[in-house]
Design an enzyme around this catalytic site. Sequence first.
Site, mmCIF file in Angstrom:
data_model
loop_
_atom_site.group_PDB
_atom_site.id
_atom_site.type_symbol
_atom_site.label_atom_id
_atom_site.label_comp_id
_atom_site.label_asym_id
_atom_site.label_seq_id
_atom_site.Cartn_x
_atom_site.Cartn_y
_atom_site.Cartn_z
ATOM 1 N N ARG A 9 0.864 -1.171 0.000
ATOM 2 C CA ARG A 9 0.000 0.000 0.000
ATOM 3 C C ARG A 9 0.906 1.228 0.000
ATOM 4 N NH1 ARG A 9 -2.445 -3.560 3.806
ATOM 5 N NH2 ARG A 9 -4.594 -4.151 3.226
ATOM 6 N N HIS A 27 -2.077 2.871 -6.254
ATOM 7 C CA HIS A 27 -2.961 1.748 -5.927
ATOM 8 C C HIS A 27 -3.117 0.805 -7.109
ATOM 9 C CE1 HIS A 27 -5.711 -0.206 -3.188
ATOM 10 N NE2 HIS A 27 -6.502 -0.437 -4.219
ATOM 11 N N LYS A 61 -3.392 -1.150 8.042
ATOM 12 C CA LYS A 61 -4.837 -1.049 7.826
ATOM 13 C C LYS A 61 -5.607 -2.141 8.554
ATOM 14 C CE LYS A 61 -8.211 -0.446 4.115
ATOM 15 N NZ LYS A 61 -8.419 -0.383 2.652
ATOM 16 N N TYR A 68 -9.219 -7.638 -6.436
ATOM 17 C CA TYR A 68 -7.957 -7.279 -7.063
ATOM 18 C C TYR A 68 -7.532 -8.171 -8.228
ATOM 19 C CZ TYR A 68 -7.130 -3.918 -3.386
ATOM 20 O OH TYR A 68 -7.231 -2.839 -2.552
ATOM 21 N N HIS A 101 -4.274 -8.817 3.305
ATOM 22 C CA HIS A 101 -5.734 -8.827 3.385
ATOM 23 C C HIS A 101 -6.196 -9.716 4.528
ATOM 24 C CE1 HIS A 101 -6.073 -7.745 -1.162
ATOM 25 N NE2 HIS A 101 -6.101 -6.674 -0.412
ATOM 26 N N ARG A 134 -0.453 -1.783 -6.868
ATOM 27 C CA ARG A 134 -0.833 -2.852 -5.929
ATOM 28 C C ARG A 134 -1.830 -3.786 -6.591
ATOM 29 N NH1 ARG A 134 -1.588 -4.388 -0.559
ATOM 30 N NH2 ARG A 134 -3.714 -4.610 0.161
#
Length: 399
Positions: free
Chosen positions: A225, A344, A264, A380, A370, A347
Amino acid sequence: MSGKRRDSKNRILRNGESQRQDGRYAFKYIDATGKQQFVYSWKLEKTDKTPQGKRDDISLREKEKLILKDIDDEIVPRGGEMTVLELVKKYFLQKTGVRHNTEANYKFVVNIIKKEAFGKKRIDKVKLSDAKCWLIKMQRDGRGYSSIHSIRGVIRPAFQMAVDDDLIRKNPFEFQLATVVVNDSVTREAITRKQERAFLEFVAQDKHFCRYYDGIYILFKTGLRISEFVGLTLNDIDMQNRKINVNHQLQRKRNMEYVIENTKTTSGTREIPMSDEVYACFQRIIENRKKVKTEPMIDGKCGFLYLDKNDMPMVALHWEKYFQHICKKYNSIYKVQMPKVTPHVCRHIFCSNMAKSGMNPKTLQYLMGHSDIGVTMNTYTHIGYDDAKEELERMTKVE
């Protein structure tokens, strides 16, 4: 029997019921706070017809039934006289210690509700249809789907709090957003491997942007990230064991205050192995790192890899601008345009490429940080016709 009160149709009226001279029915009761209240209707029973020219409504006895049920269930009358705006503000007061991004989102939602007539509506008066109509109105007024999604993401749990506090009986925002407003947001697509190579080659050869090549390459090849990447310090780069220790992220608030936050999710704390190419990039970054008299210290951390012209750590906004300028310059030179590329997207394409290459899904989930593998596989990864054709040919050869 003759002593019983009756209506104009000679029907016996119950305790608290009466009929006014104009024909309208009334029910008097004492609410949960001890106050005397009245409700009215032109119909006594559900089967009655509403007089011509009068507003249709449920019958008095239907209202009585709802009122008595609320009293029995100790539902606070009239939603505690609380408006939608007051409810959302009360909900925010309970959200202490949130990340600054979350706090900024809360303020964004409050400012929107302040401008809306819906915000002045009493919460017990908000029905399912009112909630849906309000979201539809906002989209018609020009609000994007993502903004409406954010607003609903705050107001729904606020109303659930009101349900839990016995201020209202049902949450009017319990519905699927996509069934009410059109999702007009642009789907984030991963660029192709060919476009990725072209982008990196362009950056490497450009006299100005080549200074950012190593950082951009790392973003493409690690799935970090951007907040994790800008938060990396010399202590987080284990060159001896060739791994990146990710255990925090760097953010800059709107008031320009720098803060170190946890990753996150708890799964975001991880160790990422370096490929030979990524290792070489980190080597060059460390060797060419800006020399400063005093290292900036943010929440006890120093030694950030990239510093700006003010000798402060670069943040996500810096890199987003670099990517924007690179794409603009690329597209001003080449006829075949480069789609929008952001940190992003880097990623995003890393995850897609690893999935298409057959990486174990749980390994990929770990590398991406994740907490839910569904995010890894559904958000993704993009599989198209060429991918399906290639995989089918590969499987056929195996047989």
